[in-house]
Scaffold this motif. Structure first.
Motif, PDB file in Angstrom:
ATOM      1  N   VAL A  11       0.880  -1.172   0.000  1.00  0.00           N
ATOM      2  CA  VAL A  11       0.000   0.000   0.000  1.00  0.00           C
ATOM      3  C   VAL A  11       0.914   1.216   0.000  1.00  0.00           C
ATOM      4  N   LYS A  12       0.481   2.273  -0.679  1.00  0.00           N
ATOM      5  CA  LYS A  12       1.287   3.496  -0.695  1.00  0.00           C
ATOM      6  C   LYS A  12       1.033   4.308   0.583  1.00  0.00           C
ATOM      7  N   PRO A  13       2.086   4.806   1.194  1.00  0.00           N
ATOM      8  CA  PRO A  13       1.879   5.634   2.395  1.00  0.00           C
ATOM      9  C   PRO A  13       1.492   7.072   2.018  1.00  0.00           C
ATOM     10  N   LEU A  19     -11.985   2.259   4.102  1.00  0.00           N
ATOM     11  CA  LEU A  19     -12.671   0.963   4.049  1.00  0.00           C
ATOM     12  C   LEU A  19     -12.418   0.248   2.727  1.00  0.00           C
ATOM     13  N   GLY A  20     -12.217   0.994   1.650  1.00  0.00           N
ATOM     14  CA  GLY A  20     -11.918   0.379   0.353  1.00  0.00           C
ATOM     15  C   GLY A  20     -10.579  -0.344   0.389  1.00  0.00           C
ATOM     16  N   ASN A  21      -9.581   0.300   0.958  1.00  0.00           N
ATOM     17  CA  ASN A  21      -8.261  -0.341   1.071  1.00  0.00           C
ATOM     18  C   ASN A  21      -8.354  -1.601   1.931  1.00  0.00           C
ATOM     19  N   TYR A  22      -9.095  -1.464   3.027  1.00  0.00           N
ATOM     20  CA  TYR A  22      -9.152  -2.578   3.966  1.00  0.00           C
ATOM     21  C   TYR A  22      -9.898  -3.772   3.371  1.00  0.00           C
ATOM     22  N   GLY A  24     -10.959  -4.231   0.271  1.00  0.00           N
ATOM     23  CA  GLY A  24     -10.500  -4.615  -1.060  1.00  0.00           C
ATOM     24  C   GLY A  24      -9.174  -5.358  -1.031  1.00  0.00           C
ATOM     25  N   ALA A  25      -8.306  -5.023  -0.080  1.00  0.00           N
ATOM     26  CA  ALA A  25      -6.966  -5.608  -0.127  1.00  0.00           C
ATOM     27  C   ALA A  25      -6.411  -6.009   1.244  1.00  0.00           C
ATOM     28  N   MET A  26      -6.339  -5.070   2.162  1.00  0.00           N
ATOM     29  CA  MET A  26      -5.550  -5.319   3.382  1.00  0.00           C
ATOM     30  C   MET A  26      -6.053  -6.490   4.223  1.00  0.00           C
ATOM     31  N   PRO A 145      -2.635 -10.054  -3.543  1.00  0.00           N
ATOM     32  CA  PRO A 145      -3.979  -9.592  -3.187  1.00  0.00           C
ATOM     33  C   PRO A 145      -4.102  -8.082  -3.370  1.00  0.00           C
ATOM     34  N   VAL A 146      -5.039  -7.658  -4.196  1.00  0.00           N
ATOM     35  CA  VAL A 146      -5.227  -6.226  -4.493  1.00  0.00           C
ATOM     36  C   VAL A 146      -6.692  -5.951  -4.828  1.00  0.00           C
ATOM     37  N   GLY A 147      -7.023  -4.684  -4.918  1.00  0.00           N
ATOM     38  CA  GLY A 147      -8.341  -4.275  -5.405  1.00  0.00           C
ATOM     39  C   GLY A 147      -8.344  -4.280  -6.926  1.00  0.00           C
ATOM     40  N   ARG A 148      -9.528  -4.120  -7.492  1.00  0.00           N
ATOM     41  CA  ARG A 148      -9.716  -4.194  -8.939  1.00  0.00           C
ATOM     42  C   ARG A 148      -8.815  -3.213  -9.703  1.00  0.00           C
ATOM     43  N   ASP A 149      -8.603  -2.036  -9.103  1.00  0.00           N
ATOM     44  CA  ASP A 149      -7.840  -1.001  -9.820  1.00  0.00           C
ATOM     45  C   ASP A 149      -6.367  -1.389 -10.041  1.00  0.00           C
ATOM     46  N   GLN A 150      -5.912  -2.440  -9.388  1.00  0.00           N
ATOM     47  CA  GLN A 150      -4.516  -2.851  -9.555  1.00  0.00           C
ATOM     48  C   GLN A 150      -4.360  -4.056 -10.472  1.00  0.00           C
ATOM     49  N   LYS A 151      -5.474  -4.503 -11.033  1.00  0.00           N
ATOM     50  CA  LYS A 151      -5.427  -5.721 -11.857  1.00  0.00           C
ATOM     51  C   LYS A 151      -4.438  -5.552 -13.015  1.00  0.00           C
ATOM     52  N   ASP A 182     -16.659  -9.600  -4.664  1.00  0.00           N
ATOM     53  CA  ASP A 182     -17.673  -8.800  -3.952  1.00  0.00           C
ATOM     54  C   ASP A 182     -17.106  -7.514  -3.338  1.00  0.00           C
ATOM     55  N   VAL A 183     -15.798  -7.403  -3.257  1.00  0.00           N
ATOM     56  CA  VAL A 183     -15.213  -6.173  -2.681  1.00  0.00           C
ATOM     57  C   VAL A 183     -14.162  -5.575  -3.615  1.00  0.00           C
ATOM     58  N   GLU A 184     -14.235  -5.941  -4.893  1.00  0.00           N
ATOM     59  CA  GLU A 184     -13.152  -5.514  -5.792  1.00  0.00           C
ATOM     60  C   GLU A 184     -13.110  -3.999  -5.977  1.00  0.00           C
ATOM     61  N   THR A 185     -14.293  -3.361  -5.898  1.00  0.00           N
ATOM     62  CA  THR A 185     -14.331  -1.892  -5.929  1.00  0.00           C
ATOM     63  C   THR A 185     -15.336  -1.428  -4.885  1.00  0.00           C
ATOM     64  N   VAL A 186     -14.834  -1.088  -3.720  1.00  0.00           N
ATOM     65  CA  VAL A 186     -15.713  -0.627  -2.638  1.00  0.00           C
ATOM     66  C   VAL A 186     -16.128   0.810  -2.943  1.00  0.00           C
ATOM     67  N   PRO A 187     -17.438   1.100  -2.923  1.00  0.00           N
ATOM     68  CA  PRO A 187     -17.869   2.467  -3.225  1.00  0.00           C
ATOM     69  C   PRO A 187     -17.692   3.409  -2.037  1.00  0.00           C
ATOM     70  N   GLN A 192     -19.348   6.521  -6.005  1.00  0.00           N
ATOM     71  CA  GLN A 192     -18.192   6.238  -6.888  1.00  0.00           C
ATOM     72  C   GLN A 192     -17.206   5.371  -6.120  1.00  0.00           C
ATOM     73  N   LYS A 193     -16.187   4.867  -6.799  1.00  0.00           N
ATOM     74  CA  LYS A 193     -15.143   4.103  -6.115  1.00  0.00           C
ATOM     75  C   LYS A 193     -14.593   4.901  -4.923  1.00  0.00           C
ATOM     76  N   MET A 194     -14.478   4.254  -3.764  1.00  0.00           N
ATOM     77  CA  MET A 194     -13.916   4.959  -2.603  1.00  0.00           C
ATOM     78  C   MET A 194     -12.449   5.261  -2.878  1.00  0.00           C
ATOM     79  N   SER A 195     -12.100   6.520  -2.801  1.00  0.00           N
ATOM     80  CA  SER A 195     -10.738   6.922  -3.135  1.00  0.00           C
ATOM     81  C   SER A 195     -10.449   8.278  -2.500  1.00  0.00           C
TER      82      SER A 195
HETATM   83  P1  AMP Z   1      -3.360   2.392  -2.449  1.00  0.00           P
HETATM   84  O1  AMP Z   1      -3.849   3.202  -1.331  1.00  0.00           O
HETATM   85  O2  AMP Z   1      -3.629   3.002  -3.795  1.00  0.00           O
HETATM   86  O3  AMP Z   1      -1.941   1.963  -2.275  1.00  0.00           O
HETATM   87  O4  AMP Z   1      -4.252   1.062  -2.476  1.00  0.00           O
HETATM   88  C1  AMP Z   1      -4.007  -0.033  -1.619  1.00  0.00           C
HETATM   89  C2  AMP Z   1      -4.876  -1.206  -1.999  1.00  0.00           C
HETATM   90  O5  AMP Z   1      -6.252  -0.907  -1.791  1.00  0.00           O
HETATM   91  C3  AMP Z   1      -4.766  -1.628  -3.471  1.00  0.00           C
HETATM   92  O6  AMP Z   1      -4.730  -3.039  -3.541  1.00  0.00           O
HETATM   93  C4  AMP Z   1      -6.020  -1.098  -4.089  1.00  0.00           C
HETATM   94  O7  AMP Z   1      -6.442  -1.850  -5.207  1.00  0.00           O
HETATM   95  C5  AMP Z   1      -6.995  -1.247  -2.944  1.00  0.00           C
HETATM   96  N1  AMP Z   1      -8.120  -0.301  -3.073  1.00  0.00           N
HETATM   97  C6  AMP Z   1      -8.058   1.039  -3.083  1.00  0.00           C
HETATM   98  N2  AMP Z   1      -9.290   1.600  -3.191  1.00  0.00           N
HETATM   99  C7  AMP Z   1     -10.164   0.556  -3.267  1.00  0.00           C
HETATM  100  C8  AMP Z   1     -11.582   0.460  -3.379  1.00  0.00           C
HETATM  101  N3  AMP Z   1     -12.361   1.537  -3.418  1.00  0.00           N
HETATM  102  N4  AMP Z   1     -12.137  -0.779  -3.436  1.00  0.00           N
HETATM  103  C9  AMP Z   1     -11.351  -1.896  -3.389  1.00  0.00           C
HETATM  104  N5  AMP Z   1     -10.011  -1.876  -3.254  1.00  0.00           N
HETATM  105  C10 AMP Z   1      -9.414  -0.659  -3.198  1.00  0.00           C
END
Ligand code: AMP
Ligand code: TRP
Length: 316
Positions: A11-13, A19-22, A24-26, A145-151, A182-187, A192-195
């Motif tokens: 994960v990037k610091p 919740l999306g990071n958690y 979706g991935a962590m 293990p990652v979220g959809r955006d890292q595929k 089911d958690v590949e893109t948490v809103p 919208q995608k949680m970001s």
């Molecule tokens: P990052 O903060 O960009 O380093 O993301 C860390 C991890 O969280 C990566 O595996 C992302 O794919 C995942 N991630 C980030 N946002 C979401 C989201 N909204 N839903 C699911 N996974 C996410």
């Protein structure tokens, strides 16, 4: 004993995990670490592509280490490390840079998005997938293990491994992503995608007040059967069955549904938050854990990098 398969992720610091990071991935890191040899990285070199503030980067790095421990990663079993402490990542990325083509990198989503927005791109962002390929391939990783955006990034790592193997002979194992559908893109609270960049997050380690404020701000509209944006986040905490009766009972009562979600988030995150507060009392311990993890990662990474240097002719 059969060797365990290898898991690596990072994960990037760049700010507080949400919740999306958690989900979706962590959370998957913790689960997979039980059965895999696990490497979990703080991707600080990647963070530099968006963060140019030393004090903030340092603080975020320590915070992310705490987050990792608080969600249950056990440093006795998992190698938790700082990417920049393992120079092999940047070295291997350079070697890969000499193999990948510019048009290939121009096909990356992140590049195309920046291009579409007319943003001026730094070279680090352009070669971001190459460094990430090095992260993954150095450890002979089986699963990422990652979220959809890292595929796409994991696909780049596979492509780069194949290209290297083709050019220099079999060297790298091809990694697979683990993306839970089911958690590949948490809103986020706006659907919208949680970001962090959309300002729509619920931080994982939010205070009670922050949770309440964020949930109350979830965008709802009365057109459907249920407040969809509330439901989609609620789904992370309760089964479809439990939610079906709750949402039936409280049909049309959006405020009460939000209150139920607030309670569920608080209940779920409280033990994590408490663990984090406890761990935060010993910052020296965190630094020691990162140092030990980084030393271990250096050892593993050096083996692969030495082999690569031989293959390409950088040894003497
Ligand atoms: P990052 O903060 O960009 O380093 O993301 C860390 C991890 O969280 C990566 O595996 C992302 O794919 C995942 N991630 C980030 N946002 C979401 C989201 N909204 N839903 C699911 N996974 C996410
Ligand atoms: N690019 C990833 C993200 O933004 C972070 C990352 C860097 C990563 N290196 C990695 C994830 C290696 C998995 C494996 O989320």
């Amino acid at each position: 004993m059969a060797l365990r398969k290898i898991m690596l992720s990072g994960v990037k610091p760049t700010g507080r995990p949400h919740l999306g990071n958690y989900f979706g991935a962590m959370r998957q890191f913790v689960k997979l670490a039980e059965e895999h040899e696990a490497f979990v990285m703080i991707a600080d070199l990647h963070a530099l592509t968006t963060l140019h503030n030393a004090a903030e980067l340092k603080q975020n790095t320590l915070d992310l280490a705490l987050d990792y421990l608080a969600i249950g990663l056990d440093p006795a079993k998992v190698t938790i490390f700082k990417q920049s402490e393992v120079p092999a990542h940047a070295e291997l990325a350079w070697i890969f840079n000499t193999l990948v083509t510019v048009p290939y990198l121009q096909r990356a989503h992140a590049y195309k998005d920046a291009e579409a927005k007319g943003k001026e791109l730094d070279a680090g962002t352009f070669t971001y997938p190459v460094l990430m390929a090095a992260d993954i391939l150095l450890y002979s990783t089986d699963i990422v293990p990652v979220g959809r955006d890292q595929k796409q990034h994991v696909e780049y790592a596979r492509d780069i491994a194949e290209k290297f193997n083709h050019t220099y002979g079999e060297t790298f194992k091809l990694p697979n992503p683990l993306i839970l559908s089911d958690v590949e893109t948490v809103p986020g609270i706006d659907g919208q995608k949680m970001s962090k960049s959309y300002n729509n997050i619920i931080p994982l380690f939010a205070s009670d007040e922050e949770i309440t404020k964020a949930v109350m701000a979830i965008v709802t509209d009365s057109s459907g059967e249920r407040p969809e944006n509330v439901y989609q986040i609620h789904k992370l905490f309760k089964s479809a069955g439990e939610l079906a009766s709750l949402y039936e009972d409280k049909k049309g009562k959006y405020k009460e549904l939000k209150e139920a979600l607030i309670d569920d988030i608080k209940t779920f995150t409280k033990p994590l938050r408490e663990r984090r507060e406890e761990l935060a009392k010993n910052p020296e311990e965190i630094i020691k854990i990162l140092q030990a993890g980084s030393a271990k990662a250096r050892e593993s990474a050096t083996i692969k990098l030495t082999e690569v240097k031989q293959k390409v002719g950088l040894d003497l």
